[in-house]
Design an enzyme around this catalytic site. Structure first.
Site, short mmCIF file in Angstrom:
data_model
loop_
_atom_site.label_atom_id
_atom_site.label_comp_id
_atom_site.label_asym_id
_atom_site.label_seq_id
_atom_site.Cartn_x
_atom_site.Cartn_y
_atom_site.Cartn_z
CD GLU A 292 -32.65 32.86 -12.86
OE1 GLU A 292 -33.31 32.56 -11.85
OE2 GLU A 292 -33.09 32.75 -14.02
N GLY B 102 -32.86 23.55 -13.85
CA GLY B 102 -33.19 24.94 -13.53
C GLY B 102 -34.68 25.19 -13.61
CB SER C 209 -38.34 24.75 -9.60
OG SER C 209 -37.67 25.94 -9.52
CB SER C 210 -37.20 18.84 -10.63
OG SER C 210 -35.84 18.94 -10.29
CB SER C 211 -35.72 20.05 -5.60
OG SER C 211 -35.07 21.15 -6.14
CD GLU D 31 -34.37 23.30 -2.45
OE1 GLU D 31 -35.57 23.14 -2.72
OE2 GLU D 31 -33.47 23.31 -3.30
CG ASP E 246 -37.00 27.84 -7.34
OD1 ASP E 246 -36.99 28.89 -7.99
OD2 ASP E 246 -36.00 27.12 -7.19
C1 GLA Z 1 -32.45 28.31 -7.68
C2 GLA Z 1 -32.99 28.66 -6.30
C3 GLA Z 1 -33.86 29.91 -6.37
C4 GLA Z 1 -33.10 31.06 -7.03
C5 GLA Z 1 -32.50 30.60 -8.36
C6 GLA Z 1 -31.60 31.64 -8.98
O1 GLA Z 1 -33.50 27.96 -8.53
O2 GLA Z 1 -33.76 27.60 -5.80
O3 GLA Z 1 -34.28 30.27 -5.08
O4 GLA Z 1 -32.13 31.56 -6.17
O5 GLA Z 1 -31.74 29.42 -8.22
O6 GLA Z 1 -32.34 32.76 -9.33
#
Ligand code: GLA
Length: 411
Positions: free
Chosen positions: A44, A134, A136-138, A170, A182
């Site tokens: 992360e 967290g 990754s919907s976007s 993004e 993501d």
């Molecule tokens: C978000 C970002 C990713 C990554 C995570 C943390 O999801 O979009 O690129 O940096 O946070 O690991």
């Protein structure tokens, strides 16, 4: 997005919104696309430091029903807020940051900046990935639209390049300076396997997910807003640390290049905050390598320990957790057969991910549900991760949607 959506509901919404509205090449049957969300086992805040991550696709989706137009207008209707936006592909102007139309425009802008001429289209989008979770919907929306719009325009592009174009959308259009994890996972992931991704070279290997283990997602109910600035602030801190350490460590391009010993040797150059940010990235990169070994050995216990260590580092060194996430990780630690748990994604809210013996997953979910409910007064959203493919076109759905007579012109 809204949890009741389904591929069928997206198609029927398309029929309601757009049927019979075509001019010129009238009545083109919509195609249906789906993009998954992503989980991350470990790694992360390492991706934008050129480091390593171990994510996988998850069976939560964004869907788009889309049909090309003969002009350069992109009309998108989102079920989540029942809003339709009309974008002139020749005049893309940034709007209010953080709202879904910005992701749509960002993708179109990013593809256009590569000299690609997209065809206009009508689209309906919906999904069931919790927003700000967290998951990754976007990125799911971005990759979905890029994939669908390129196909509708008859333009071929490698999945890896689609991921890069979406990340650029993004970072440069929406303004969240995310890494590549993501978009890459959603574009290139594989069913039942995690991606061991080197974010510098973008080389990746597929690693089997642990057998006899389930992955449990629990939403804290706290919705993170990455564009709110805290995410970019962390990224700036990493850049600052590289700049300072680069003055004594020639060749240091990113925190990926920093060894633990080097960090300790030059600790005095850094403020305490910057030192701890660096310590997180350096130790987290090492944990990703160890987690991969644990996966290869089928050692779920070890993987769980690494996930806990990751959470503590994110909480104490990187400071991107919050009390609700810490509480969830604490409850998880008390569940029988649960090997490890941690916050997942950008942080400041969203979900935890826990690794649990599959025979104990339901009991663990029940315990967490009760205890979190008692503490916060609301039931958490819980999802047991299932297998999911990367972004794709769903075939054979919507044959009966009465919008069209013709076939989609672009392949
Ligand atoms: C978000 C970002 C990713 C990554 C995570 C943390 O999801 O979009 O690129 O940096 O946070 O690991």
């Amino acid at each position: 997005m809204d949890y009741e959506s389904s591929p069928e509901s997206v198609l029927s919404e398309f029929a309601t919104r757009f049927a019979g509205q075509y001019t010129g090449q009238a009545g083109v049957r919509p195609r249906l696309y789906q993009a998954p969300g992503r989980i991350n086992l470990i790694g992360e805040h390492t991706d934008y430091n050129d480091g390593f991550v171990l994510p996988a696709t998850v069976d939560l989706y964004t869907w788009a029903a889309i049909s090309p137009r003969n002009d350069r207008i992109l009309r998108v209707h989102a079920c989540i807020d029942d809003r339709t936006v009309s974008i002139d592909l020749d005049r893309i102007a940034a709007g209010k940051s953080g709202e879904w139309p910005e992701y749509v425009k960002g993708v179109a802008w990013s593809l256009a900046s590569q000299g690609l001429r997209l065809r206009g289209a009508d689209a309906v989008i919906a999904g069931n990935i919790p927003l700000g979770g967290g998951l990754s919907s976007s990125a799911s929306l971005e990759v979905l639209l890029a994939f669908a719009l390129l196909e509708c325009s008859g333009i071929g592009m490698e999945r890896r390049k689609i991921a890069l174009a979406c990340q650029r959308a993004e970072a440069e259009f929406v303004g969240v300076q995310c890494g590549i994890m993501d978009q890459f996972t959603i574009a290139c992931g594989s069913r039942n396997q995690a991606l061991m991704l080197d974010c510098r070279s973008q080389d990746f290997e597929l690693v089997e997910l642990p057998a006899k283990a389930a992955l449990l997602l629990v939403h804290s109910g706290v919705r993170h807003q990455l564009s709110a600035g805290s995410f970019n602030a962390r990224r700036d801190e990493c850049r600052e640390a590289v700049e300072i350490l680069g003055s004594v460590l020639p060749g240091l391009e990113s925190l990926r290049d920093l060894g633990r010993d080097q960090l300790e040797d030059h600790r005095a150059l850094l403020s305490d905050d910057l030192y701890r940010r660096c310590r997180h990235v350096v130790t987290e990169n090492a944990r990703v390598g160890q987690a991969r070994e644990a996966l290869e050995e089928g050692n779920a216990r070890r993987l769980g320990q690494l996930m806990i260590a990751s959470h503590l580092s994110l909480r104490d060194d990187y400071e991107v957790s919050c009390p609700e996430l810490d509480f969830l990780v604490g409850i998880a630690a008390e569940c029988e057969g649960l090997w490890g748990s941690r916050m997942m994604g950008g942080g400041f809210g969203g979900c935890t991910i826990s690794l649990v013996d599959s025979d104990r997953a339901e009991d663990a979910a029940e315990t967490i549900r009760k205890q979190y409910g008692r503490k916060t007064g609301h039931e958490p959203w819980i999802h047991v991760v299932g297998p999911a493919d990367a972004v794709s076109r769903i075939k054979d759905v919507g044959k009966d949607v009465g919008t069209s007579t013709g076939a989609v012109a672009a392949s």
